[in-house]
Motif scaffolding. Structure first.
Motif, PDB file in Angstrom:
ATOM      1  N   GLY A  46       0.772  -1.232   0.000  1.00 50.92           N
ATOM      2  CA  GLY A  46       0.000   0.000   0.000  1.00 50.92           C
ATOM      3  C   GLY A  46       0.807   1.288   0.000  1.00 50.92           C
ATOM      4  N   ILE A  47       0.323   2.265   0.768  1.00 55.55           N
ATOM      5  CA  ILE A  47       0.945   3.587   0.795  1.00 55.55           C
ATOM      6  C   ILE A  47       2.396   3.499   1.258  1.00 55.55           C
ATOM      7  N   GLY A  48       2.641   2.735   2.318  1.00 60.99           N
ATOM      8  CA  GLY A  48       3.997   2.640   2.842  1.00 60.99           C
ATOM      9  C   GLY A  48       4.982   2.123   1.817  1.00 60.99           C
ATOM     10  N   LEU A  49       4.583   1.115   1.071  1.00 63.10           N
ATOM     11  CA  LEU A  49       5.461   0.569   0.032  1.00 63.10           C
ATOM     12  C   LEU A  49       5.682   1.589  -1.070  1.00 63.10           C
ATOM     13  N   GLY A  50       4.629   2.309  -1.453  1.00 68.48           N
ATOM     14  CA  GLY A  50       4.774   3.341  -2.475  1.00 68.48           C
ATOM     15  C   GLY A  50       5.728   4.431  -2.045  1.00 68.48           C
ATOM     16  N   VAL A  51       5.644   4.835  -0.782  1.00 64.17           N
ATOM     17  CA  VAL A  51       6.549   5.855  -0.249  1.00 64.17           C
ATOM     18  C   VAL A  51       7.984   5.335  -0.218  1.00 64.17           C
ATOM     19  N   ALA A  67      12.351 -10.535   0.721  1.00 58.66           N
ATOM     20  CA  ALA A  67      12.555 -10.528  -0.731  1.00 58.66           C
ATOM     21  C   ALA A  67      12.118  -9.195  -1.335  1.00 58.66           C
ATOM     22  N   LEU A  68      11.049  -8.618  -0.812  1.00 60.61           N
ATOM     23  CA  LEU A  68      10.568  -7.320  -1.292  1.00 60.61           C
ATOM     24  C   LEU A  68      11.624  -6.243  -1.086  1.00 60.61           C
ATOM     25  N   ALA A  69      12.244  -6.240   0.090  1.00 60.02           N
ATOM     26  CA  ALA A  69      13.313  -5.276   0.358  1.00 60.02           C
ATOM     27  C   ALA A  69      14.475  -5.486  -0.605  1.00 60.02           C
ATOM     28  N   ALA A  70      14.831  -6.748  -0.838  1.00 63.33           N
ATOM     29  CA  ALA A  70      15.937  -7.050  -1.754  1.00 63.33           C
ATOM     30  C   ALA A  70      15.627  -6.568  -3.166  1.00 63.33           C
ATOM     31  N   GLU A  71      14.380  -6.715  -3.583  1.00 55.21           N
ATOM     32  CA  GLU A  71      13.973  -6.262  -4.918  1.00 55.21           C
ATOM     33  C   GLU A  71      14.109  -4.747  -5.051  1.00 55.21           C
ATOM     34  N   ILE A  72      13.685  -4.023  -4.043  1.00 50.66           N
ATOM     35  CA  ILE A  72      13.796  -2.559  -4.077  1.00 50.66           C
ATOM     36  C   ILE A  72      15.263  -2.143  -4.110  1.00 50.66           C
ATOM     37  N   GLY A  73      16.069  -2.799  -3.296  1.00 51.92           N
ATOM     38  CA  GLY A  73      17.493  -2.479  -3.284  1.00 51.92           C
ATOM     39  C   GLY A  73      18.135  -2.693  -4.634  1.00 51.92           C
ATOM     40  N   ALA A  74      17.790  -3.807  -5.281  1.00 47.35           N
ATOM     41  CA  ALA A  74      18.366  -4.112  -6.586  1.00 47.35           C
ATOM     42  C   ALA A  74      17.853  -3.156  -7.664  1.00 47.35           C
ATOM     43  N   GLU A  75      16.573  -2.822  -7.603  1.00 44.65           N
ATOM     44  CA  GLU A  75      15.980  -1.956  -8.629  1.00 44.65           C
ATOM     45  C   GLU A  75      16.561  -0.548  -8.602  1.00 44.65           C
ATOM     46  N   PHE A  76      16.775  -0.011  -7.403  1.00 45.52           N
ATOM     47  CA  PHE A  76      17.188   1.389  -7.298  1.00 45.52           C
ATOM     48  C   PHE A  76      18.645   1.567  -6.880  1.00 45.52           C
ATOM     49  N   GLY A  77      19.347   0.464  -6.663  1.00 44.22           N
ATOM     50  CA  GLY A  77      20.767   0.558  -6.315  1.00 44.22           C
ATOM     51  C   GLY A  77      21.012   1.157  -4.951  1.00 44.22           C
ATOM     52  N   VAL A  78      20.148   0.819  -4.002  1.00 41.22           N
ATOM     53  CA  VAL A  78      20.294   1.324  -2.635  1.00 41.22           C
ATOM     54  C   VAL A  78      20.322   0.128  -1.680  1.00 41.22           C
ATOM     55  N   THR A  79      20.637   0.402  -0.429  1.00 41.23           N
ATOM     56  CA  THR A  79      20.536  -0.629   0.592  1.00 41.23           C
ATOM     57  C   THR A  79      19.108  -0.649   1.118  1.00 41.23           C
ATOM     58  N   ALA A  80      18.485  -1.816   1.064  1.00 41.98           N
ATOM     59  CA  ALA A  80      17.107  -1.940   1.534  1.00 41.98           C
ATOM     60  C   ALA A  80      17.011  -3.145   2.459  1.00 41.98           C
ATOM     61  N   ARG A  81      16.429  -2.917   3.618  1.00 36.38           N
ATOM     62  CA  ARG A  81      16.281  -3.974   4.616  1.00 36.38           C
ATOM     63  C   ARG A  81      14.839  -4.045   5.074  1.00 36.38           C
TER      64      ARG A  81
END
Length: 257
Positions: A16-21, A45-59
């Motif tokens: 939802g909103i949190g993921l979009g933000v 896995a969702l965090a890993a996908e965001i990290g890979a897509e945008f080249g940032v660290t996501a946890r």
């Protein structure tokens, strides 16, 4: 703008909103910490996908926002917090005299008190870093009311009040605090309600959206999670340095009525 080098914690952000933000902050270069009360493989896995897509660290960090200690532990476990987005929330609809006590307590805890606990831990980190942004996702119901939503309306009004106090306490520091007040937002949860509403009112998709679901939203259009994410990114920008202690309505004109 670039938020590279900043760490953003977004509560209630595996959908939802949190993921979009979270996605828009990551797009702007921020490292992101996702959160919810579950601890599933797909959350990480969702965090890993965001990290890979945008080249940032996501946890992803599990924390139950109904529990004060876990709210505080979320920020502590993240280790740093330049941007705090208090988004976690639940809803229940019932008349006041029939409203279950446990639902009232849960909504107040998750929708309002959690923001106090996370902010209390995040502010010292922001002060140490010399920069910070607190963005509270309130609601049009933080500025107005609807029947049968006593706990939600009370909590969101409380979030707006907490926003103002946080802003005043940090007014002479390079830290801001603002609240975004969405109207109806097209999230997966809302999307899933459309077919049943169409059947109930015997209307087509567009008609039921405009005449039933968005009756109180003058634009007759949903806000999107991307728009709320973009508003959050703006509040983290240099252009918003003197915007603090206020609300930004993303509600298609709802609160103009």
């Amino acid at each position: 703008m670039s938020l590279k080098g900043k760490t953003a914690i977004i509560t209630g952000s595996n959908s939802g909103i949190g993921l979009g933000v979270a996605r828009e902050l990551a797009r702007a270069g921020a490292d992101v910490v996702l959160n919810s009360f579950t601890d599933r493989d797909e959350d990480h896995a969702l965090a890993a996908e965001i990290g890979a897509e945008f080249g940032v660290t996501a946890r992803y960090i599990k924390a139950d926002m109904s529990k004060a200690a876990e709210c505080r532990a979320l920020v502590e476990q993240a280790g740093s917090c330049d941007i705090l987005v208090n988004n976690a929330g639940i809803q229940h609809v019932a008349p006041i005299d029939e409203f279950p006590t446990e639902k009232w307590d849960a909504i107040i805890a998750i929708n309002m008190s959690s923001a106090f606990h996370t902010t209390a831990v995040a502010l010292p980190m922001m002060r140490k870093a010399g920069w910070g942004r607190v963005v509270n996702i309130a609601s049009a119901h933080g500025l107005t009311a609807s029947p049968f939503k006593s706990a939600y309306v009370a909590a969101k009004h409380g979030v707006v009040g907490l926003t103002k106090v946080t802003a005043l306490e940090t007014a002479e520091e390079p830290i801001t605090c603002n609240a975004i007040c969405p109207g109806y937002v097209l999230t997966p949860l809302v999307e899933a309600q459309i077919p049943d509403t169409m059947e109930k009112y015997n209307m087509g998709r567009e008609e039921v959206i405009k005449k039933v679901m968005l009756e109180r939203q003058p634009s007759r259009e949903f806000a999107t999670v991307e728009q709320l994410g973009g508003t959050t990114v703006f509040l983290c920008s240099e252009a918003a340095t003197q915007i603090t202690g206020t609300t930004i309505s993303v509600d298609g004109g709802w609160t103009a009525l």
